[in-house]
Motif scaffolding. Structure first.
Motif, short mmCIF file in Angstrom:
data_model
loop_
_atom_site.label_atom_id
_atom_site.label_comp_id
_atom_site.label_asym_id
_atom_site.label_seq_id
_atom_site.Cartn_x
_atom_site.Cartn_y
_atom_site.Cartn_z
N UNK A 241 0.81 -1.23 0.00
CA UNK A 241 0.00 0.00 0.00
C UNK A 241 0.84 1.27 0.00
N UNK A 242 1.73 1.37 -0.98
CA UNK A 242 2.60 2.54 -1.10
C UNK A 242 1.86 3.69 -1.78
N UNK A 243 2.03 4.90 -1.28
CA UNK A 243 1.45 6.11 -1.88
C UNK A 243 2.56 7.02 -2.37
N UNK A 244 2.51 7.36 -3.65
CA UNK A 244 3.56 8.20 -4.24
C UNK A 244 2.94 9.35 -5.02
N UNK B 111 0.59 5.57 -16.29
CA UNK B 111 1.49 5.12 -15.21
C UNK B 111 0.71 4.94 -13.91
N UNK B 112 -0.19 5.85 -13.65
CA UNK B 112 -1.03 5.75 -12.45
C UNK B 112 -1.82 4.44 -12.45
N UNK B 113 -2.44 4.10 -13.59
CA UNK B 113 -3.21 2.86 -13.70
C UNK B 113 -2.30 1.64 -13.60
N UNK B 114 -1.12 1.71 -14.22
CA UNK B 114 -0.16 0.60 -14.17
C UNK B 114 0.26 0.30 -12.74
N UNK B 115 0.63 1.33 -12.00
CA UNK B 115 1.14 1.13 -10.65
C UNK B 115 0.04 0.72 -9.68
N UNK B 116 -1.19 1.08 -10.00
CA UNK B 116 -2.32 0.64 -9.18
C UNK B 116 -2.40 -0.88 -9.16
N UNK B 117 -2.02 -1.52 -10.26
CA UNK B 117 -2.08 -2.98 -10.38
C UNK B 117 -1.13 -3.68 -9.41
N UNK B 118 -0.07 -2.97 -8.97
CA UNK B 118 0.88 -3.61 -8.05
C UNK B 118 0.78 -3.02 -6.64
N UNK C 241 9.46 16.12 -5.03
CA UNK C 241 8.72 15.05 -5.68
C UNK C 241 9.14 13.66 -5.20
N UNK C 242 8.26 12.67 -5.45
CA UNK C 242 8.63 11.26 -5.34
C UNK C 242 9.12 10.77 -6.71
N UNK C 243 8.33 11.10 -7.71
CA UNK C 243 8.67 10.76 -9.09
C UNK C 243 8.27 11.93 -9.98
#
Length: 497
Positions: free
Chosen positions: A335-338, A355-362, A385-387
């Motif tokens: 449950x990482x938030x970036x 990218x937001x949708x991609x990272x939601x999958x993991x 920033x984080x990214x």
């Protein structure tokens, strides 16, 4: 009799009107639309594409870069590389600054010394140890890096030759030797340049160039379609079909020296397994197909293939959700938030959403932070920033400018290294590549750097950047430059037949 005179007058008037239509005066003003407002008329202090697109018309460089990546003398008549790496430059004679004074070796020396005092452009010339004036038109640069690097760096628009003239107690006016000089540069959305009549080469075809800032891609296209502008930079690939269907327009779509990439703040995301997982989870092909409609390719490196130091044998990390999940599990991350930072531009928003949708999958929730360009550069330079989604043009055509600003520990923050990445091995390889005169060794070092970066992922490439430029059909003489600083002095508007 009155009716006869009226008829004759009507006939003559009609004939006169027809003659006027066939003798249309040639267009003397060129109107160019930019996506972002130029930050200033000082090329030494800024490297953003909009600023340099304008300043390239005002200032000249010692060298320029051909479309194939070759170094071409510009203000230099000839040069000689000595055994110790020093370079002797013989300048062209009779070149005038916009204040009417002839450019001489002392002017070039002062301009390069000015570069050394400004952090943004210092990275391009910091190898210079001493500049000797040999005569009015000849100077010798004693420098500690590979001569090839310095020659490439002197083709970057941020090392343009400028001359400082005092116009007040605390105000400095810069003049150049370019084909155009500043007519009006105010806080408005327009920059107006006028032809420099004493330009050292063939004088510009157009009397004026107006650069207008139109941030929205769709509005730039509309302005092009309605004839409000003659040239539109940074056209979206989504708008290519529309341009191609319009018989009054044409398009230039060529590979640049730039790439889009994701930068990860290594001071905040310290575990390389998490950074690897992020790259595995990003579907780069989907971004290329969706955002660029296939008018790009998935890269292995932030260096484009036409940059010295690019290595085609390097490995690329392919999209793999399962590997990403395994790496996060190994790192003990749940449950990482970036925060993903971007500047306000439609293609950036599309990339960020994918990218937001991609990272939601993991299991990584991403908040997209959209800022105006200057704020984006300011705050990411401070490491907020984080990214982020970045864009970097290796405008010199040499890997040193691709890697050193983005990865060397001496470039942390606003200079370029927004991943705040520190690695002594990378520093050593990049420093060694600067010192050697062997291009073979330099290539070996850059390959090793890429291998380390692949493993540690302070940043990773998304897509190669194509330049898509829309033009009116009657615009002729446009000179494409792969570093984005296109040449407008030869442009003219063809009269309708």
């Amino acid at each position: 009799m009155k009716y006869l005179l009226a008829i004759l007058l009507l006939i003559f008037t009609s004939c006169g009107s027809g003659e006027e239509k066939t003798n249309i005066e040639p267009q003397t003003t060129l109107k160019v639309a930019l996506a972002y407002k130029p930050r200033s008329f000082d090329p030494h202090k800024h490297t953003d594409s909009s600023t340099l697109a304008v300043t390239k018309q005002i200032y000249s460089n010692l060298f320029s870069l051909s479309e194939t990546g070759e170094i071409v003398p510009e203000l230099v008549e000839s040069y000689e590389i000595k055994e110790d790496g020093a370079i002797i430059f013989k300048l062209k004679k009779g070149i005038l600054f916009h204040d009417g004074k002839e450019m001489k070796a002392e002017d070039v020396k002062r301009s390069l010394e000015r570069n050394l005092k400004i952090p943004v452009s210092k990275v391009l010339v910091e190898a210079i140890d001493k500049i000797k004036i040999l005569d009015e038109y000849t100077l010798e640069i004693i420098q500690s890096n590979s001569p090839s690097i310095l020659l490439h760096n002197l083709a970057h628009s941020s090392t343009a030759i400028v001359k400082e003239n005092s116009v007040g107690d605390n105000e400095i006016n810069l003049v150049g030797t370019g084909a155009f000089r500043i007519k009006d540069w105010t806080i408005s959305e327009k920059v107006i340049l006028e032809r420099f009549e004493d330009y050292y080469e063939e004088k510009a075809k157009m009397e004026e160039v107006i650069f207008q800032t139109i941030p929205e891609t769709s509005n730039r296209l509309i302005a092009l379609e309605t004839g409000e502008i003659d040239i539109a930079y940074d056209i979206s690939s989504n708008d290519l079909k529309g341009i191609n269907k319009n018989k009054n327009l044409k398009v230039i779509n060529k590979t640049s020296l730039g790439s889009d990439f994701v930068t990860i703040n290594t001071q905040k995301i310290t575990d390389k397994r998490v950074r690897q997982a992020i790259e595995y989870a990003v579907n780069k092909k989907a971004i290329v197909d969706t955002v660029y409609e296939g008018y790009s390719s998935v890269p292995k490196s932030i260096l484009s293939p036409n940059v010295f130091g690019y290595d085609d044998s390097i490995e690329g990390r392919e999209y793999n959700i399962e590997k990403a999940k395994i790496l996060l599990k190994e790192a003990g991350i749940k449950n990482l938030n970036l925060g993903l930072w971007i500047y306000d531009e439609p293609s950036r928003q599309q990339m960020a959403q994918i990218i937001q949708a991609n990272l939601k999958e993991i299991g990584i929730d991403v908040e997209i932070n959209v800022l105006e360009v200057s704020s984006f550069l300011q705050y990411t330079g401070m490491g907020e920033h984080d990214m982020l989604i970045g864009l970097w043009y290796v405008s010199t055509g040499d890997a040193d400018y691709g890697y050193y600003p983005l990865l060397h520990s001496s470039s942390l923050g606003a200079v370029g290294n927004r991943s705040f990445y520190k690695n002594s091995d990378v520093d050593f390889l990049l420093d060694q590549a600067r010192k050697t005169t062997s291009n073979v060794l330099r290539k070996e070092n850059y390959k090793k750097v890429q291998e380390i970066i692949y493993d540690e992922v302070p940043l990773f490439p998304i897509a190669y950047k194509n330049y898509i430029i829309g033009l009116q059909k009657n615009v002729e003489g446009f000179i494409f430059n792969p570093n984005g600083n296109h040449i407008l002095s030869k442009v003219y508007i063809k009269k309708p037949e």
